[in-house]
Design a protein around this motif. Structure first.
Motif, mmCIF file in Angstrom:
data_model
loop_
_atom_site.group_PDB
_atom_site.id
_atom_site.type_symbol
_atom_site.label_atom_id
_atom_site.label_comp_id
_atom_site.label_asym_id
_atom_site.label_seq_id
_atom_site.Cartn_x
_atom_site.Cartn_y
_atom_site.Cartn_z
ATOM 1 N N ALA A 107 41.449 43.666 36.119
ATOM 2 C CA ALA A 107 42.614 43.034 35.497
ATOM 3 C C ALA A 107 42.226 41.693 34.875
ATOM 4 N N LYS A 110 40.311 42.317 31.662
ATOM 5 C CA LYS A 110 41.210 42.813 30.628
ATOM 6 C C LYS A 110 42.060 41.666 30.064
ATOM 7 N N PHE A 111 42.580 40.827 30.978
ATOM 8 C CA PHE A 111 43.427 39.730 30.526
ATOM 9 C C PHE A 111 42.627 38.723 29.703
ATOM 10 N N GLN A 114 42.218 40.145 26.270
ATOM 11 C CA GLN A 114 43.508 40.147 25.568
ATOM 12 C C GLN A 114 43.861 38.735 25.071
ATOM 13 N N VAL A 234 45.390 31.062 35.025
ATOM 14 C CA VAL A 234 46.067 32.350 35.074
ATOM 15 C C VAL A 234 46.389 32.653 36.535
ATOM 16 N N PRO A 235 47.653 32.923 36.873
ATOM 17 C CA PRO A 235 48.022 33.129 38.274
ATOM 18 C C PRO A 235 47.588 34.501 38.771
ATOM 19 N N GLY A 236 47.592 34.644 40.081
ATOM 20 C CA GLY A 236 47.277 35.929 40.689
ATOM 21 C C GLY A 236 47.890 36.012 42.069
ATOM 22 N N SER A 237 47.789 37.176 42.680
ATOM 23 C CA SER A 237 48.363 37.379 44.011
ATOM 24 C C SER A 237 47.713 36.452 45.028
ATOM 25 N N PRO A 238 48.528 35.891 45.946
ATOM 26 C CA PRO A 238 47.969 35.050 47.014
ATOM 27 C C PRO A 238 46.981 35.826 47.884
ATOM 28 N N LEU A 239 47.055 37.152 47.839
ATOM 29 C CA LEU A 239 46.148 37.950 48.671
ATOM 30 C C LEU A 239 44.827 38.235 47.956
ATOM 31 N N ASN A 247 45.416 29.613 41.341
ATOM 32 C CA ASN A 247 46.716 29.253 41.918
ATOM 33 C C ASN A 247 46.720 27.790 42.362
ATOM 34 N N THR A 258 50.458 33.218 31.113
ATOM 35 C CA THR A 258 50.554 34.674 31.194
ATOM 36 C C THR A 258 50.429 35.296 29.808
ATOM 37 N N GLU A 259 50.466 34.463 28.765
ATOM 38 C CA GLU A 259 50.326 34.996 27.402
ATOM 39 C C GLU A 259 49.822 33.886 26.493
ATOM 40 N N PRO B 235 53.098 33.839 42.830
ATOM 41 C CA PRO B 235 52.490 34.218 41.554
ATOM 42 C C PRO B 235 51.842 35.591 41.629
ATOM 43 N N GLY B 236 51.571 36.150 40.465
ATOM 44 C CA GLY B 236 50.863 37.423 40.396
ATOM 45 C C GLY B 236 50.169 37.551 39.059
#
Lengths: 348, 348
Positions: A107, A110-111, A114, A234-239, A247, A258-259, B235-236
């Motif tokens: 991901a 890919k981001f 993009q 760019v944010p992401g899951s805390p996990l 984060n 995010t864009e 966030p995600g």
């Protein structure tokens, strides 16, 4: 590109004067910018240089580059096809750095691609470090629109070696490779953080796409902040440990991305402000705040070999920020001041 | 819980007075709080009620609940084992809402559970909507520490029906179920957003874990902001549509959450401030700013059936915020004012 790059037009005379100024003793990029901002033209700054250096306590006058020397350099450059560009001039690229983990997730890759593609379409040139992972994805997606690889080693020591093809593709289109290392220099571990400051310094802002705690990309983000550049994350899951660093950057005030629009909206106001004023329009009365010898003595007395922040200097001296800046500029031109990151200065 | 819940001690007299105040005509929760904050005690507020309502233009005096009625209600409540608690009193729970997608990802469910567990261990009671997905994960992880389910239907119309077991487990331990609907009321689609305002309003803050664009959880977040509650978002990845809503909330200023400490640190300052002043300590001179009839006429003249913001009223009237607040309170007590979300008011 034109839409995002309001151009400054330099006359040939001002171009020669600017080259003379940056080639004169004790004038680095930062002092150069202060002088042109203050005096409006490089010519006016050149005329004041000896006087300013003398007030700063220079024992002897620094060397000022002559018009003949500058003209000779410009002529030689043209022979090699080198274009001499000032920030804000037509063709000076609007650079945006995209950096991140070498072992990024699918991901993340890919981001990165993009985002690089969309920023490229919006007229930005993508700058990165040619590393595996995020760097590679960002470069690859912006080969056609233009991308710049900053190398940790010499131009002939590409790392990682398997990215030779990518670099060839970059150079074949609208791209460039930048290195401050001599030919033949194999990059060592310590060369990478050093190289990162060039990535951040050359750019309007740095986008960090995935970064673990204590990763190299966070060093680039810290340098960007110290250099007054925008920091994006760019944010992401805390996990996801690969999002821990990004984060954290957002918690510390980085702009969440995010864009592409998030980046474009944030740098637009910076780009509308010309990097330097067009000739003849100083931002304020040139040195309307002429320091008295009392101020000069007091501010210089507060300085020593240990770095101190300019804010502290203002507070401790009781002088206005303009006076403090002017005294520091004088000391700099006299070769007596060292500037560190984060607004810190010390006496040499 | 004691560590996070600085207690206010109410005398039995003040408890009776507070019940009388909230049971009197035209005194809702918001007016109740304004009056106690202004006058320091419910008794002082009760004494001023007829005068304030008269100034607000009440045609006849509103009914004031008598001490006998209040005492009778307290005695009847005790018989049913009902405890009467004011905000800030010992045992008044420190509630934190955790809400999010019904079809959350595995990572979202895991994080919701982990956060609920850690906040529970820190002494918070988790409040949510008993829905599938994030709500369920948050309740389940906090059954032992204490959790509150707010229902969209009546107490005997559990939705979704398969969560009956979860609710039984919640009630069996330290939990509670709350509903404003009568027994037998089957929840309809429009009851859910309505229920959400109770979740946000009862809590110190709302944590949104995964939410798509235009989802119900974002309505809860908007209500929380309007109610002056803290808004938190997890966030995600920008490529995950289930994180689109939470990332947007962070862009709009919500606090980014990757661990329980992010929530605890943000609500700690709120919790140190008692919800209402202990008896006898008004926050300012009671109505030190007594509106003149001129102010009253002008402010009332600016009001109409269309909602207008209190900020606009202050700006347009030229009166101080304290004067405007006082006039609005008088109108409210006269039953002539309606308050909407987001600081909007209109004349009835």
């Amino acid at each position: 590109m034109d839409a995002i790059n309001p151009s400054v037009e330099l006359t040939e005379t001002e171009r020669v004067d600017r080259l003379r100024l940056i080639r004169s003793d004790n004038v680095g990029p930062r002092t150069f910018r202060s002088l042109v901002d203050h005096f409006g033209t490089a010519r006016a700054a050149l005329e004041r240089l000896p006087d300013l250096a003398r007030r700063g306590g220079a024992s002897r006058s620094g060397r000022i580059c002559s018009a003949d020397e500058a003209n000779a350099e410009l002529a030689a450059s043209r022979k090699f096809g080198i274009a001499w560009l000032a920030p804000g001039e037509d063709g000076y690229p609007a650079l945006i750095a995209i950096v991140g983990s070498r072992n990024a997730s699918g991901a993340g890759l890919k981001f990165a691609g993009q985002l690089a593609r969309e920023l490229g379409e919006a007229g930005f040139i993508i700058i990165s470090g040619l590393a595996r992972g995020v760097d590679q994805a960002a470069h690859r997606a912006s080969v056609e629109s233009g991308t710049v690889a900053v190398l940790a080693g010499g131009h002939d020591c590409i790392y990682p070696p398997e990215h030779g093809d990518l670099l060839a593709a970059i150079l074949d289109r609208n791209g460039a490779a930048i290195s401050e290392m001599p030919l033949g220099h194999e990059p060592r571990a310590r060369d990478f953080p050093r190289r990162n400051r060039l990535i951040s310094g050359a750019s309007l802002g740095v986008v960090v796409v995935e970064a673990a705690h204590r990763s190299g990309s966070l060093i680039t983000a810290r340098m960007a902040a110290e250099q007054g550049r925008e920091v994006f994350a760019v944010p992401g899951s805390p996990l996801d440990p690969r999002a821990a660093g990004t984060n954290d950057l957002i918690k510390q005030g980085a702009t969440l991305v995010t864009e592409a629009a998030d980046v474009i909206n944030a740098v637009a106001p910076i780009m509308e402000r010309p990097a330097m004023h067009p000739a003849g329009e100083p931002d304020s009365e040139p040195f309307e705040s002429d320091p008295q010898s009392h101020d000069r003595g007091q501010i210089t007395g507060l300085l020593g070999p240990a770095p101190i922040s300019i804010d502290d200097l203002v507070r401790m001296s009781g002088a206005s920020p303009a006076i403090v800046r002017t005294v520091l500029l004088e000391l700099e031109l006299a070769g007596r001041l060292e500037r560190h990151g984060g607004g810190l200065v010390s006496l040499l």
